[in-house]
Write a protein that holds these residues in place. Structure first.
Motif, PDB file in Angstrom:
ATOM      1  N   GLN A  58      44.728  41.085  45.276  1.00 46.62           N
ATOM      2  CA  GLN A  58      44.060  42.066  44.426  1.00 46.62           C
ATOM      3  C   GLN A  58      44.034  41.585  42.971  1.00 46.62           C
ATOM      4  O   GLN A  58      43.033  41.722  42.298  1.00 46.62           O
ATOM      5  N   GLU A  59      45.143  41.015  42.472  1.00 44.21           N
ATOM      6  CA  GLU A  59      45.187  40.570  41.086  1.00 44.21           C
ATOM      7  C   GLU A  59      44.201  39.432  40.823  1.00 44.21           C
ATOM      8  O   GLU A  59      43.666  39.332  39.737  1.00 44.21           O
ATOM      9  N   ILE A  60      43.959  38.580  41.813  1.00 40.90           N
ATOM     10  CA  ILE A  60      43.067  37.439  41.627  1.00 40.90           C
ATOM     11  C   ILE A  60      41.656  37.912  41.307  1.00 40.90           C
ATOM     12  O   ILE A  60      40.946  37.290  40.535  1.00 40.90           O
ATOM     13  N   ALA A  61      41.254  39.048  41.870  1.00 39.91           N
ATOM     14  CA  ALA A  61      39.913  39.565  41.648  1.00 39.91           C
ATOM     15  C   ALA A  61      39.742  40.169  40.255  1.00 39.91           C
ATOM     16  O   ALA A  61      38.630  40.348  39.796  1.00 39.91           O
ATOM     17  N   LEU A  62      40.837  40.474  39.578  1.00 36.23           N
ATOM     18  CA  LEU A  62      40.743  41.073  38.255  1.00 36.23           C
ATOM     19  C   LEU A  62      40.426  40.007  37.206  1.00 36.23           C
ATOM     20  O   LEU A  62      40.877  38.877  37.289  1.00 36.23           O
ATOM     21  N   SER A  63      39.677  40.407  36.199  1.00 39.47           N
ATOM     22  CA  SER A  63      39.397  39.521  35.067  1.00 39.47           C
ATOM     23  C   SER A  63      40.653  39.351  34.230  1.00 39.47           C
ATOM     24  O   SER A  63      41.635  40.073  34.398  1.00 39.47           O
ATOM     25  N   THR A  64      40.602  38.420  33.307  1.00 42.39           N
ATOM     26  CA  THR A  64      41.731  38.243  32.388  1.00 42.39           C
ATOM     27  C   THR A  64      42.017  39.544  31.660  1.00 42.39           C
ATOM     28  O   THR A  64      43.164  39.968  31.540  1.00 42.39           O
ATOM     29  N   GLU A  65      40.966  40.204  31.178  1.00 37.62           N
ATOM     30  CA  GLU A  65      41.137  41.466  30.463  1.00 37.62           C
ATOM     31  C   GLU A  65      41.764  42.525  31.360  1.00 37.62           C
ATOM     32  O   GLU A  65      42.614  43.298  30.924  1.00 37.62           O
ATOM     33  N   GLY A  66      41.353  42.557  32.623  1.00 37.09           N
ATOM     34  CA  GLY A  66      41.916  43.511  33.579  1.00 37.09           C
ATOM     35  C   GLY A  66      43.393  43.254  33.832  1.00 37.09           C
ATOM     36  O   GLY A  66      44.197  44.184  33.910  1.00 37.09           O
ATOM     37  N   LEU A  67      43.756  41.975  33.957  1.00 39.80           N
ATOM     38  CA  LEU A  67      45.164  41.631  34.163  1.00 39.80           C
ATOM     39  C   LEU A  67      46.007  41.956  32.938  1.00 39.80           C
ATOM     40  O   LEU A  67      47.137  42.423  33.054  1.00 39.80           O
ATOM     41  N   VAL A  68      45.463  41.718  31.749  1.00 43.77           N
ATOM     42  CA  VAL A  68      46.178  42.064  30.521  1.00 43.77           C
ATOM     43  C   VAL A  68      46.405  43.574  30.480  1.00 43.77           C
ATOM     44  O   VAL A  68      47.512  44.043  30.174  1.00 43.77           O
ATOM     45  N   SER A  69      45.385  44.346  30.807  1.00 45.13           N
ATOM     46  CA  SER A  69      45.524  45.805  30.836  1.00 45.13           C
ATOM     47  C   SER A  69      46.590  46.235  31.831  1.00 45.13           C
ATOM     48  O   SER A  69      47.416  47.116  31.536  1.00 45.13           O
ATOM     49  N   LYS A  70      46.588  45.620  32.992  1.00 38.06           N
ATOM     50  CA  LYS A  70      47.581  45.953  34.015  1.00 38.06           C
ATOM     51  C   LYS A  70      48.989  45.634  33.507  1.00 38.06           C
ATOM     52  O   LYS A  70      49.918  46.424  33.676  1.00 38.06           O
ATOM     53  N   ALA A  71      49.153  44.491  32.861  1.00 39.87           N
ATOM     54  CA  ALA A  71      50.463  44.113  32.322  1.00 39.87           C
ATOM     55  C   ALA A  71      50.911  45.096  31.247  1.00 39.87           C
ATOM     56  O   ALA A  71      52.090  45.461  31.188  1.00 39.87           O
ATOM     57  N   LEU A  72      49.984  45.541  30.409  1.00 38.63           N
ATOM     58  CA  LEU A  72      50.333  46.491  29.355  1.00 38.63           C
ATOM     59  C   LEU A  72      50.771  47.834  29.937  1.00 38.63           C
ATOM     60  O   LEU A  72      51.665  48.483  29.393  1.00 38.63           O
ATOM     61  N   VAL A  73      50.162  48.245  31.041  1.00 41.55           N
ATOM     62  CA  VAL A  73      50.589  49.478  31.706  1.00 41.55           C
ATOM     63  C   VAL A  73      52.038  49.321  32.170  1.00 41.55           C
ATOM     64  O   VAL A  73      52.866  50.215  31.977  1.00 41.55           O
TER      65      VAL A  73
END
Length: 181
Positions: free
Chosen positions: A1-16
């Motif tokens: 699932q994480e592979i499909a996320l963009s860099t921005e999406g992964l950064v947002s997920k990490a910030l959560v």
């Protein structure tokens, strides 16, 4: 699932994860991003940000933040973290240059230095530097504070809410907990 996320999406997920007080998965995401896209400004910033928030080496974090700004000079998050780092490491002149940068962007009458007092020793030292910076530059000060509840008796309910949000138990020694009331 994480592979499909963009860099921005992964950064947002990490910030959560970070907001929830769950540093380990945020660090894993940051390390993966940095390995996958070592020159991406957001990946550089996220990794440095986590280092700063978890008391890791400030020298490496500073280098990563500078590299992020070379890649994207408008990455405001990196400039904020650099300013914080400069205050924490007693690099007053660099902190002053960063404040001047923000004042130029925001406009002479639209930029303030924020003072907060939660009774945290590190914060009190930074406040002294911010007062000095205000006197030296003429940048006005504004005093603010976090408010999580109105009455002191509601502190326990707030503590329980944080545990629910972070999926931790009240007796967990590694859970997110405010050090002041």
């Amino acid at each position: 699932q994480e592979i499909a996320l963009s860099t921005e999406g992964l950064v947002s997920k990490a910030l959560v994860y970070l907001v929830q007080g769950d540093v380990a998965p945020a660090r894993v995401i940051a390390e993966r991003l940095l390995n996958k896209t070592p020159d991406h400004p957001l990946a550089l910033w996220l990794f440095a940000h986590i280092q700063l928030k978890t008391a890791k080496t400030s020298e490496q974090a500073e280098n990563l933040l500078k590299k992020a700004l070379e890649a994207d000079p408008n990455l405001v998050q990196a400039r904020f973290d650099l300013a914080e780092l400069y205050f924490k490491t007693n690099q007053y002149e660099k902190a002053r240059e960063t404040a001047d940068f923000f004042r130029q962007i925001m406009g002479e009458d639209n930029f303030y230095l924020e003072l907060m007092n939660h009774g945290i020793e590190e914060e009190l030292k930074v406040n002294e530097d911010l007062i000095r910076l205000s006197k030296d530059t003429g940048i006005p000060l504004v005093a603010t504070n976090d408010i999580h509840y109105i009455e002191k008796k509601d502190a326990f309910a707030q503590d329980v809410l944080i545990c629910i949000q972070t999926q931790k138990k009240l007796n967990d020694p590694d859970r997110l907990k405010f050090s002041t009331e």
